[in-house]
Design a protein around this motif. Structure first.
Motif, PDB file in Angstrom:
ATOM      1  N   PHE A  19       0.817  -1.217   0.000  1.00 12.99           N
ATOM      2  CA  PHE A  19       0.000   0.000   0.000  1.00 12.99           C
ATOM      3  C   PHE A  19       0.855   1.273   0.000  1.00 12.99           C
ATOM      4  N   PHE A  20       2.050   1.191   0.620  1.00 11.12           N
ATOM      5  CA  PHE A  20       2.825   2.406   0.858  1.00 11.12           C
ATOM      6  C   PHE A  20       4.014   2.592  -0.085  1.00 11.12           C
ATOM      7  N   ALA A  21       4.394   1.530  -0.805  1.00  5.50           N
ATOM      8  CA  ALA A  21       5.621   1.579  -1.607  1.00  5.50           C
ATOM      9  C   ALA A  21       5.582   2.674  -2.679  1.00  5.50           C
ATOM     10  N   GLY A  22       4.408   2.990  -3.184  1.00  5.81           N
ATOM     11  CA  GLY A  22       4.318   3.976  -4.266  1.00  5.81           C
ATOM     12  C   GLY A  22       4.115   5.401  -3.774  1.00  5.81           C
ATOM     13  N   SER A  23       4.245   5.634  -2.473  1.00  5.63           N
ATOM     14  CA  SER A  23       3.933   6.977  -1.966  1.00  5.63           C
ATOM     15  C   SER A  23       5.174   7.868  -1.919  1.00  5.63           C
ATOM     16  N   THR A  24       4.923   9.142  -1.739  1.00  7.01           N
ATOM     17  CA  THR A  24       6.015  10.130  -1.691  1.00  7.01           C
ATOM     18  C   THR A  24       7.007   9.788  -0.587  1.00  7.01           C
ATOM     19  N   GLU A  25       6.526   9.273   0.534  1.00  8.84           N
ATOM     20  CA  GLU A  25       7.373   9.064   1.709  1.00  8.84           C
ATOM     21  C   GLU A  25       8.230   7.807   1.635  1.00  8.84           C
ATOM     22  N   SER A  26       8.004   6.929   0.655  1.00 12.35           N
ATOM     23  CA  SER A  26       8.849   5.730   0.568  1.00 12.35           C
ATOM     24  C   SER A  26      10.197   6.128  -0.043  1.00 12.35           C
ATOM     25  N   PRO A  27      11.277   5.366   0.278  1.00 11.76           N
ATOM     26  CA  PRO A  27      12.577   5.703  -0.311  1.00 11.76           C
ATOM     27  C   PRO A  27      12.550   5.507  -1.834  1.00 11.76           C
ATOM     28  N   GLU A  76      13.792 -15.132  -3.455  1.00  6.54           N
ATOM     29  CA  GLU A  76      12.450 -15.430  -2.937  1.00  6.54           C
ATOM     30  C   GLU A  76      11.568 -14.189  -3.000  1.00  6.54           C
ATOM     31  N   GLY A  77      11.946 -13.278  -3.895  1.00  6.43           N
ATOM     32  CA  GLY A  77      11.136 -12.080  -4.062  1.00  6.43           C
ATOM     33  C   GLY A  77      11.450 -11.443  -5.403  1.00  6.43           C
ATOM     34  N   VAL A  78      10.614 -10.507  -5.806  1.00  4.17           N
ATOM     35  CA  VAL A  78      10.824  -9.838  -7.096  1.00  4.17           C
ATOM     36  C   VAL A  78      10.947  -8.333  -6.867  1.00  4.17           C
ATOM     37  N   SER A  79      11.435  -7.654  -7.910  1.00  2.18           N
ATOM     38  CA  SER A  79      11.519  -6.196  -7.881  1.00  2.18           C
ATOM     39  C   SER A  79      10.727  -5.688  -9.079  1.00  2.18           C
ATOM     40  N   ASP A  80       9.857  -4.717  -8.835  1.00  2.99           N
ATOM     41  CA  ASP A  80       9.010  -4.250  -9.951  1.00  2.99           C
ATOM     42  C   ASP A  80       8.582  -2.804  -9.695  1.00  2.99           C
ATOM     43  N   TYR A  81       7.826  -2.262 -10.628  1.00  6.27           N
ATOM     44  CA  TYR A  81       7.294  -0.915 -10.446  1.00  6.27           C
ATOM     45  C   TYR A  81       5.888  -0.975  -9.860  1.00  6.27           C
ATOM     46  N   VAL A  82       5.572   0.032  -9.031  1.00  9.54           N
ATOM     47  CA  VAL A  82       4.184   0.217  -8.574  1.00  9.54           C
ATOM     48  C   VAL A  82       3.796   1.651  -8.911  1.00  9.54           C
ATOM     49  N   PRO A  83       2.505   1.926  -9.098  1.00 12.54           N
ATOM     50  CA  PRO A  83       2.110   3.292  -9.447  1.00 12.54           C
ATOM     51  C   PRO A  83       2.462   4.274  -8.324  1.00 12.54           C
ATOM     52  N   PHE A  84       2.894   5.460  -8.720  1.00 12.44           N
ATOM     53  CA  PHE A  84       3.147   6.512  -7.736  1.00 12.44           C
ATOM     54  C   PHE A  84       1.788   7.024  -7.253  1.00 12.44           C
ATOM     55  N   VAL A  85       1.596   7.060  -5.932  1.00 12.77           N
ATOM     56  CA  VAL A  85       0.269   7.395  -5.400  1.00 12.77           C
ATOM     57  C   VAL A  85       0.236   8.692  -4.594  1.00 12.77           C
ATOM     58  N   GLY A  86       1.362   9.421  -4.582  1.00 13.32           N
ATOM     59  CA  GLY A  86       1.395  10.692  -3.847  1.00 13.32           C
ATOM     60  C   GLY A  86       1.551  10.488  -2.352  1.00 13.32           C
ATOM     61  N   ARG A 105       3.230   7.113 -17.184  1.00 13.15           N
ATOM     62  CA  ARG A 105       2.724   6.890 -15.817  1.00 13.15           C
ATOM     63  C   ARG A 105       3.836   7.061 -14.808  1.00 13.15           C
ATOM     64  N   LYS A 106       3.537   7.741 -13.729  1.00 14.57           N
ATOM     65  CA  LYS A 106       4.543   7.901 -12.681  1.00 14.57           C
ATOM     66  C   LYS A 106       4.595   6.612 -11.854  1.00 14.57           C
ATOM     67  N   VAL A 107       5.821   6.161 -11.588  1.00 10.72           N
ATOM     68  CA  VAL A 107       5.981   4.881 -10.872  1.00 10.72           C
ATOM     69  C   VAL A 107       7.131   4.970  -9.868  1.00 10.72           C
ATOM     70  N   LYS A 108       7.146   4.043  -8.908  1.00  5.61           N
ATOM     71  CA  LYS A 108       8.298   3.886  -8.018  1.00  5.61           C
ATOM     72  C   LYS A 108       8.661   2.406  -7.964  1.00  5.61           C
ATOM     73  N   ILE A 109       9.896   2.116  -7.580  1.00  6.38           N
ATOM     74  CA  ILE A 109      10.311   0.707  -7.496  1.00  6.38           C
ATOM     75  C   ILE A 109       9.888   0.120  -6.152  1.00  6.38           C
ATOM     76  N   TYR A 110       9.364  -1.100  -6.184  1.00  6.19           N
ATOM     77  CA  TYR A 110       9.035  -1.844  -4.964  1.00  6.19           C
ATOM     78  C   TYR A 110       9.693  -3.206  -5.087  1.00  6.19           C
ATOM     79  N   ARG A 111      10.543  -3.554  -4.129  1.00  5.68           N
ATOM     80  CA  ARG A 111      11.239  -4.839  -4.259  1.00  5.68           C
ATOM     81  C   ARG A 111      11.138  -5.665  -2.983  1.00  5.68           C
ATOM     82  N   GLY A 112      11.042  -6.974  -3.174  1.00  7.54           N
ATOM     83  CA  GLY A 112      11.037  -7.902  -2.043  1.00  7.54           C
ATOM     84  C   GLY A 112      12.411  -7.915  -1.408  1.00  7.54           C
ATOM     85  N   MET A 113      12.460  -8.149  -0.080  1.00  5.86           N
ATOM     86  CA  MET A 113      13.760  -8.199   0.587  1.00  5.86           C
ATOM     87  C   MET A 113      14.502  -9.480   0.211  1.00  5.86           C
ATOM     88  N   GLY A 114      13.786 -10.418  -0.435  1.00  2.53           N
ATOM     89  CA  GLY A 114      14.431 -11.642  -0.903  1.00  2.53           C
ATOM     90  C   GLY A 114      14.710 -11.594  -2.398  1.00  2.53           C
TER      91      GLY A 114
END
Ligand code: XMP
Length: 489
Positions: free
Chosen positions: A377-385, A426-436, A394-403
């Motif tokens: 829920f939070f990975a695409g927000s302004t406050e995430s690294p 044991e995880g993937v890295s991908d884009y999620v929509p930027f949600v502000g 489309r505006k996006v941010k990276i969200y990646r599994g710790m594995g």
């Protein structure tokens, strides 16, 4: 032994996930304004039972501060050095408080550039100037930074600081502090005893009830939580740093994919002896794991405050498909909730990962959770690294599994997964929509939960645990979503 949650979700036959169940509507004999969404984790109260995940694309200091200000908790990730972790926890603990007792100070003969560096790095707007005996002789704020580059590089603090310090005595009330701040039109009020010694600092922003729901400790500091490896650090340097980190941390979250292992239990016990803060252990996925940890773990009872559950159900997780083993969050919640009821109802339960829609939150509470955690829920927000990128407009941010391969190559989280296993992510890295702003995200989660509680007829999270759920048929699942519309299928 109670059959309470077991009878709700027949998890011994079906490994149920959020989409498999629906909460049955209940009788609502209260007004929406009477709903109380607060929940406890040990002795900590959260006005909003929502946490952001300890992941390096989700929670660093900015997210942790915002989550706590809005009533939840952001758990800082551990995919970095102890030095960086220390920096993060310091910033979170110093972000808000009624009284700052760990005041940043500088001596009058020190350079302006050092004062500026400290303010930039500690994320503060002023430093108290003290002499060698800790007696206050001035205050240096961002407004005192000289304009000329030469003065910044070569100037001394004593030539630019404000010497006439407005202060307050130790033990003064919040109201008195507000009064002095208003009369002097100042932002900062050093607390100075009769001997002229610095005893603390009060800032205007921390006195104002700007965030009435904030998750705070007794001194008005934000509650700070940090992920921790279950491995006891070997070097004395690392042990020293961890001890320093502890000064700013209320709750450590042991952060591994599968905590139900002798080696992790042993390491955690050592850490619990070494550190005074509280601990949440996880992740686990079954009744048996919870039963074992509670009854045979021999963990310090006062410090063991919570269990975090869910394995392989996160949106970036591939543990289940890579290994064939998993415990979807709803299933894990129902199982562990039963063990908590059977063996120690003081332990709180955090349902972690797999939440796709706001409506999944009420389901987790109905299955027995006290709080929920999400990265998605939070990975695409302004406050995430991380940076906002643009893909096909489309505006996006990276969200990646710790594995994920990307996170694991950093070297700090290899011990989150099976020891020695390096080649199987044991995880993937991908884009999620930027949600502000994440405040908007929290608002929709809050409303989903509030309305879910109203429909279920539950005024509190504890009442929510008594709501009835049922398994939905395949056709029922189809019907629960928009259907038979031209633009949908
Ligand atoms: P969501 O659904 O919010 O889940 O994206 C976040 C949770 O997933 C866990 N996590 C992982 N699990 N491989 C896994 O199997 C990974 O790479 C991974 N990274 C995070 C973690 O519990 C987090 O809170």
């Amino acid at each position: 032994m109670t059959d309470y949650y077991r009878s709700k979700v027949k998890y011994n036959e079906i490994i149920a996930t959020f989409d498999d169940v629906l909460i049955q509507p209940g009788f609502t004999n209260f007004e929406p304004s009477e709903v109380d969404m607060s929940s406890n984790l040990g002795s900590y109260k959260f006005n909003l039972p929502i946490m952001s995940a300890a992941m390096d694309t989700v929670t660093e200091e900015l997210m942790a501060i915002k989550m706590a200000l809005l009533g939840g908790l952001g758990v800082l990730h551990r995919n970095c050095s102890y030095e960086r972790q220390l920096e993060m926890v310091r910033i979170v603990k110093r972000a808000r408080s009624f009284v700052i007792d760990d005041v940043a100070t500088i001596q009058p003969d020190e350079s302006v550039s050092k004062a500026k560096y400290m303010m930039d790095n500690y994320n503060i707007s002023g430093i108290v100037v003290v002499n060698e005996e800790n007696k206050v002789c001035g205050i240096f704020t961002k407004r005192d930074i000289p304009f000329s580059k030469n003065d910044i590089n070569n100037g001394k603090v004593k030539n630019f600081m404000t010497k006439d310090v407005i202060s307050i005595e130790p033990g003064a009330s919040r109201e008195k502090a507000l009064e002095v701040l208003f009369e002097s039109r100042k932002e900062k009020l050093p607390i100075i005893d009769k001997g002229g010694n610095l005893k603390g600092l009060i800032t205007k922003k921390d006195l104002a009830p700007e965030f009435p729901l904030a998750s705070m400790d007794s001194e008005g500091h934000l509650i700070c939580a940090l992920a921790l490896s279950p491995k006891f650090p070997e070097s004395t340097h690392a042990q020293k740093l961890l001890k320093e980190i502890e000064n700013y941390v209320d709750i450590f979250f042991i952060d591994v994919a599968d905590f139900y292992k002798t080696s992790d239990i042993k390491g955690t016990k050592k850490l619990m002896d070494f550190l005074d803060s509280d601990f949440v252990l996880g992740n686990i996925g079954t009744y048996e794991a919870a039963e074992h940890l509670i009854t045979k773990g021999n963990f310090n009872e006062d410090k063991f405050i919570g269990l975090k559950v869910g394995m392989g159900s996160g949106s970036i997780c591939t543990t289940s498909i890579q290994t064939g083993v998993g415990a979807p969050t709803l299933f894990a919640t129902a199982q562990v909730a039963d063990a908590i009821i059977d063996y120690n109802s003081k332990i709180s339960l955090i349902a972690d990962g797999g939440f796709k829609n706001p409506g999944d939150l009420p389901k987790a509470f109905t299955a027995g959770a006290d709080l929920i955690m999400s990265g998605h829920f939070f990975a695409g927000s302004t406050e995430s690294p991380g940076y906002v990128d643009t893909i096909q407009g489309r505006k996006v941010k990276i969200y990646r599994g710790m594995g994920s391969k990307e996170a694991r190559t950093s070297g700090y989280v290899a011990d989150r997964y099976t020891e020695g296993s390096k080649s199987l992510p044991e995880g993937v890295s991908d884009y999620v929509p930027f949600v502000g702003d994440m405040e908007g995200v929290l608002l929709s989660l809050k409303e989903g939960l509030l309305n879910g509680m109203i429909y279920a007829g539950a005024k509190t999270i504890d009442e929510m645990k008594k709501a009835k759920v049922g398994v939905v048929s395949y056709v029922g699942q189809r019907e629960s979503r928009p259907h038979d519309l031209l633009s949908r299928y």
